[in-house]
Design a protein around this motif. Sequence first.
Motif, PDB file in Angstrom:
ATOM      1  N   PRO A 232       0.837  -1.194   0.000  1.00  0.00           N
ATOM      2  CA  PRO A 232       0.000   0.000   0.000  1.00  0.00           C
ATOM      3  C   PRO A 232       0.876   1.250   0.000  1.00  0.00           C
ATOM      4  O   PRO A 232       1.951   1.261   0.614  1.00  0.00           O
ATOM      5  CB  PRO A 232      -0.785  -0.118   1.320  1.00  0.00           C
ATOM      6  CG  PRO A 232      -0.771  -1.580   1.618  1.00  0.00           C
ATOM      7  CD  PRO A 232       0.552  -2.080   1.125  1.00  0.00           C
ATOM      8  N   ILE A 233       0.435   2.289  -0.672  1.00  0.00           N
ATOM      9  CA  ILE A 233       1.214   3.524  -0.789  1.00  0.00           C
ATOM     10  C   ILE A 233       0.445   4.677  -0.175  1.00  0.00           C
ATOM     11  O   ILE A 233      -0.776   4.791  -0.358  1.00  0.00           O
ATOM     12  CB  ILE A 233       1.521   3.823  -2.270  1.00  0.00           C
ATOM     13  CG1 ILE A 233       2.593   2.857  -2.783  1.00  0.00           C
ATOM     14  CG2 ILE A 233       1.992   5.265  -2.468  1.00  0.00           C
ATOM     15  CD1 ILE A 233       2.916   3.010  -4.235  1.00  0.00           C
ATOM     16  N   ILE A 234       1.142   5.529   0.580  1.00  0.00           N
ATOM     17  CA  ILE A 234       0.538   6.769   1.053  1.00  0.00           C
ATOM     18  C   ILE A 234       1.416   7.945   0.641  1.00  0.00           C
ATOM     19  O   ILE A 234       2.634   7.818   0.583  1.00  0.00           O
ATOM     20  CB  ILE A 234       0.310   6.796   2.579  1.00  0.00           C
ATOM     21  CG1 ILE A 234       1.636   6.869   3.338  1.00  0.00           C
ATOM     22  CG2 ILE A 234      -0.506   5.608   3.044  1.00  0.00           C
ATOM     23  CD1 ILE A 234       1.496   7.426   4.720  1.00  0.00           C
ATOM     24  N   ARG A 235       0.766   9.044   0.349  1.00  0.00           N
ATOM     25  CA  ARG A 235       1.497  10.265   0.014  1.00  0.00           C
ATOM     26  C   ARG A 235       1.445  11.263   1.155  1.00  0.00           C
ATOM     27  O   ARG A 235       2.202  12.220   1.182  1.00  0.00           O
ATOM     28  CB  ARG A 235       0.957  10.859  -1.282  1.00  0.00           C
ATOM     29  CG  ARG A 235       1.190   9.896  -2.460  1.00  0.00           C
ATOM     30  CD  ARG A 235       0.973  10.536  -3.796  1.00  0.00           C
ATOM     31  NE  ARG A 235       1.238   9.579  -4.866  1.00  0.00           N
ATOM     32  CZ  ARG A 235       2.426   9.391  -5.434  1.00  0.00           C
ATOM     33  NH1 ARG A 235       3.469  10.082  -5.024  1.00  0.00           N
ATOM     34  NH2 ARG A 235       2.582   8.508  -6.392  1.00  0.00           N
ATOM     35  N   SER A 236       0.549  11.062   2.106  1.00  0.00           N
ATOM     36  CA  SER A 236       0.539  11.839   3.346  1.00  0.00           C
ATOM     37  C   SER A 236      -0.290  11.077   4.368  1.00  0.00           C
ATOM     38  O   SER A 236      -1.186  10.311   4.010  1.00  0.00           O
ATOM     39  CB  SER A 236      -0.035  13.240   3.135  1.00  0.00           C
ATOM     40  OG  SER A 236      -1.442  13.190   3.060  1.00  0.00           O
ATOM     41  N   PHE A 237       0.018  11.271   5.646  1.00  0.00           N
ATOM     42  CA  PHE A 237      -0.788  10.654   6.693  1.00  0.00           C
ATOM     43  C   PHE A 237      -2.179  11.279   6.732  1.00  0.00           C
ATOM     44  O   PHE A 237      -3.136  10.650   7.160  1.00  0.00           O
ATOM     45  CB  PHE A 237      -0.113  10.814   8.052  1.00  0.00           C
ATOM     46  CG  PHE A 237       1.186  10.069   8.172  1.00  0.00           C
ATOM     47  CD1 PHE A 237       1.239   8.700   7.965  1.00  0.00           C
ATOM     48  CD2 PHE A 237       2.348  10.733   8.504  1.00  0.00           C
ATOM     49  CE1 PHE A 237       2.440   8.002   8.081  1.00  0.00           C
ATOM     50  CE2 PHE A 237       3.552  10.044   8.619  1.00  0.00           C
ATOM     51  CZ  PHE A 237       3.598   8.686   8.412  1.00  0.00           C
ATOM     52  N   ASP A 238      -2.281  12.531   6.305  1.00  0.00           N
ATOM     53  CA  ASP A 238      -3.563  13.234   6.276  1.00  0.00           C
ATOM     54  C   ASP A 238      -4.597  12.471   5.466  1.00  0.00           C
ATOM     55  O   ASP A 238      -5.694  12.200   5.918  1.00  0.00           O
ATOM     56  CB  ASP A 238      -3.395  14.622   5.636  1.00  0.00           C
ATOM     57  CG  ASP A 238      -3.276  15.713   6.677  1.00  0.00           C
ATOM     58  OD1 ASP A 238      -3.557  15.419   7.858  1.00  0.00           O
ATOM     59  OD2 ASP A 238      -2.914  16.827   6.312  1.00  0.00           O
TER      60      ASP A 238
END
Length: 256
Positions: A232-238
């Motif tokens: 899984p990929i995230i670009r921000s925790f927001d």
Amino acid sequence: MAKSSIRVLLLDIEGTTTPVDFVHRTLFPFARKHLHEFLLREGKGSEVRSLMAALRAERELDVHDLQDPPAWSESEDAIESATRYALWLMDRDRKSTALKWLQGKIWEEGYLSGELRSTVYEDVPKTLNQWQSEGRTIAIYSSGSILAQKLLFAHTNAGDLTSFISFYFDTTTGPKTEADSYRAIAGAIGVAPGEILFYSDVTAEVDAARVAGMLTALCVREGEAPEPNDHPIIRSFDSEREDSREGREEREKTRR
């Protein structure tokens, strides 16, 4: 990703909570600039003497492995040899435990004098607060020494964030690309690996954590293109925009 089962959030630092530029353009140059003077000033103390002995032992392993480290001269003060070798390690971004300890001690002086202040991504403080309010445990695993980790989170542009963090792990636990390191972390915290979600920007690290049984997410900050992966990929925790390679490929097919 079954978030209800996650009890621990394990975080890398560089490229995950903190911009890569801060580490490479501020912290590393600061350590290089002050290395020699620090060793000259502190080199008579037992702690620093032990550090220099560890550096010398590491250099001997490099020679054995047919590397080409700078000479360690018997005819000069060990401080000069230790300085040359430490700079050589820095040039190679070696994840040397002795080097990381040394850098941490130099950065400590910079933070305490006010010359250094660390940077975290804007979403980090509120996300740490949210996770803590949900009753989750937050831990850090970085190649930087535990001292350096604590200093970084104590002196951020968003204030002191150490109250959110319960555990710190560095290379004394083991290399970040080996599954046994993550098993050891789970044991130290006292939870099953499957109850830990590990965030890092390095594919080899999340690969190793997954082999150990942890949940994983690959952080891709600042518009960078992710390496080929199936995490899984995230670009921000927001946004918590977690994605997988399969999901991305499926959407690409739909768009076509």
